[in-house]
Design a protein around this motif. Structure first.
Motif, PDB file in Angstrom:
ATOM      1  N   MET A  94      20.956   7.088 -12.470  1.00  0.00           N
ATOM      2  CA  MET A  94      21.418   5.874 -13.128  1.00  0.00           C
ATOM      3  C   MET A  94      20.387   4.751 -13.002  1.00  0.00           C
ATOM      4  N   GLU A  95      19.781   4.627 -11.831  1.00  0.00           N
ATOM      5  CA  GLU A  95      18.764   3.587 -11.625  1.00  0.00           C
ATOM      6  C   GLU A  95      17.519   3.869 -12.457  1.00  0.00           C
ATOM      7  N   TYR A  96      17.151   5.150 -12.578  1.00  0.00           N
ATOM      8  CA  TYR A  96      15.995   5.515 -13.403  1.00  0.00           C
ATOM      9  C   TYR A  96      16.245   5.112 -14.856  1.00  0.00           C
ATOM     10  N   ALA A 125      15.510   1.289 -19.460  1.00  0.00           N
ATOM     11  CA  ALA A 125      16.316   0.597 -20.465  1.00  0.00           C
ATOM     12  C   ALA A 125      17.016   1.566 -21.411  1.00  0.00           C
ATOM     13  N   VAL A 126      17.477   2.678 -20.881  1.00  0.00           N
ATOM     14  CA  VAL A 126      18.235   3.630 -21.682  1.00  0.00           C
ATOM     15  C   VAL A 126      19.680   3.158 -21.772  1.00  0.00           C
ATOM     16  N   ASP A 147      25.931   3.424 -22.944  1.00  0.00           N
ATOM     17  CA  ASP A 147      26.900   4.025 -23.859  1.00  0.00           C
ATOM     18  C   ASP A 147      26.358   5.308 -24.477  1.00  0.00           C
ATOM     19  N   LEU A 148      25.061   5.330 -24.759  1.00  0.00           N
ATOM     20  CA  LEU A 148      24.442   6.534 -25.312  1.00  0.00           C
ATOM     21  C   LEU A 148      24.481   7.671 -24.297  1.00  0.00           C
ATOM     22  N   LEU A 149      24.216   7.359 -23.032  1.00  0.00           N
ATOM     23  CA  LEU A 149      24.243   8.369 -21.980  1.00  0.00           C
ATOM     24  C   LEU A 149      25.660   8.916 -21.792  1.00  0.00           C
TER      25      LEU A 149
END
Length: 317
Positions: A34-36, A41-42, A45-47
Motif C-alpha cells: 500500500m505504501e509503495y 501515486a497509484v 479505487d483502481l487497485l
C-alpha cells in the motif's frame, strides 16, 4: 519471510525461470504494498477495482491488501500483458486458502482467461495443446520445453476458452492430476477431464489423455491397525495410492513422453466400465461412448478408436 518465499519458489522452479516468468512475493505485512502504491501515486479505487486492495466488509473505510504472505504468479493475456495474479500461501495459518486468484475486473475474467495462452499461442510446430490442472503444472511443462501447455484458473472449461484454443490448435492432450477422494472411485482431476474432455470432443477437437501414475504413500500405524486388527503380517501391503500432479512428477521431458497416451473416448470407456456395477450402467456407458463417437469426423481416427475399444473393453467381459 522473503527467504522462505525464495526457498519455496526455487525449490519448485529454477531461479532463472522464476525471474523470466515474473514470479514474485507478497509479504505478510500488506502495508508495504500500500505504501509503495501511494509513493507511485497509484489510484486506490483502481487497485480496489483490480482486486489488489479490498474493503473490509464490516468497516468500509478500512482497506487491506488482498495478497499477503504468498508467492505470486502473474496471469497474462494473449499478448503477454499481466492482467491478474494467483498467489500460493506459504504461511502457517491452516485456515488460509492454499491458492487465491485476483477478482474479476475490467481486464480479467476468470471464465475467459487461459493461463499460459501467451506462450502457447506463439508455438508454431506443436501438434497439440497440453491441458493441465493448474498454473504450477503449466510452469513445469514450460520448464521442460513445452510452451504449448495451458490451464484454466478454475475447474471447468468454458465455451469462450475452447473457442480461443480453436484459433491455434485442433488437438488437445489432457494431463489430469492423479488423486483420490475418500468414498469415490475417481478424484477431482479425473472427474474434471471426464467433463471437459467430452465437451472438447463435441466442439470438434481431437482429444487424448496422458495419465500420471499415482504416488505411493505409506500407510500410517493407525491405518495398518485398522486394516489388520489381529496384527500386521510380514507380507502386508503398506502403501496406498496418493495424489500426484505434473509439477511434482515430471522432472524431465522423458517423464512426460513415457506416459501412455490414449484416445479420450477409449480412456473414458475404461473409466465408465470400471465403475459400472449393473447392466443398466453398462448400457449408459455404451450410449455415452456411441454419442461421442458421432463427433469424430476423421474416419481413420474413428476406426482406431473402435478397434481399441473392442480390445480394451474385452477384459470387462
Amino acid at each position: 519471510m522473503l527467504d522462505a518465499a525464495q526457498a519455496y519458489a526455487y525449490g519448485r522452479w529454477p531461479e532463472e525461470f522464476c525471474s523470466t516468468f515474473g514470479v514474485g512475493y507478497a509479504p505478510k505485512d500488506g502495508r508495504a504494498f500500500m505504501e509503495y502504491c501511494k509513493r507511485k501515486a497509484v489510484d486506490t479505487d483502481l487497485l480496489i477495482e483490480l482486486g489488489l486492495l479490498k474493503r473490509d466488509k464490516e468497516d468500509k473505510e478500512k482497506i487491506y491488501t488482498a495478497f499477503r504472505e504468498r508467492v505470486i504468479i502473474p496471469i497474462r493475456n494473449r499478448w503477454g500483458r499481466v492482467i491478474a495474479f494467483t498467489g500460493r500461501y506459504i504461511g502457517t495459518n491452516d485456515k488460509a486458502a492454499k491458492y487465491i486468484n485476483s477478482d474479476n475486473s475490467e481486464i480479467y475474467t476468470k471464465g475467459d482467461t487461459i493461463f499460459g495462452i501467451d506462450r502457447a499461442s506463439r508455438v508454431r510446430d506443436a501438434a497439440n495443446v497440453i491441458i493441465v490442472e493448474g498454473a504450477p503444472d503449466v510452469m513445469r511443462f514450460n520448464i521442460l520445453g513445452y510452451d504449448n501447455t495451458v490451464a484454466t484458473l478454475g475447474t471447468s472449461w468454458t465455451d469462450h476458452q475452447f473457442e480461443q484454443l480453436k484459433k491455434y490448435y485442433q488437438a488437445i492432450t489432457f494431463v489430469p492430476d492423479s488423486d483420490v477422494k475418500e468414498g469415490e472411485l475417481f478424484g477431482p482431476g479425473f472427474i474434471a477431464v471426464i467433463k471437459n474432455g467430452a465437451e472438447a470432443i463435441r466442439k470438434g477437437f481431437d482429444v487424448t489423455v496422458r495419465e500420471i501414475p499415482f504416488a505411493e504413500v505409506e500407510l500410517t500405524d493407525e491405518e495398518l491397525k485398522e486394516l489388520y486388527p489381529d496384527g500386521v503380517p510380514d507380507d502386508a501391503v503398506k502403501i496406498k495410492p496418493g495424489k500426484n500432479d505434473a509439477d511434482s512428477y515430471l522432472k524431465t521431458a522423458v517423464d512426460f513422453t513415457s506416459l501412455s497416451e490414449k484416445y479420450f473416448i477409449v480412456w473414458l470407456a475404461e473409466k465408465r466400465f470400471f465403475e459400472a456395477d449393473s447392466i443398466q450402467k453398462e448400457r449408459n456407458a455404451v450410449s455415452e461412448i456411441a454419442d461421442l463417437l458421432r463427433y469424430v469426423k476423421d474416419s481413420l481416427t474413428q476406426s482406431q478408436i473402435i478397434e481399441q475399444l473392442s480390445k480394451r473393453l474385452s477384459k470387462f467381459y
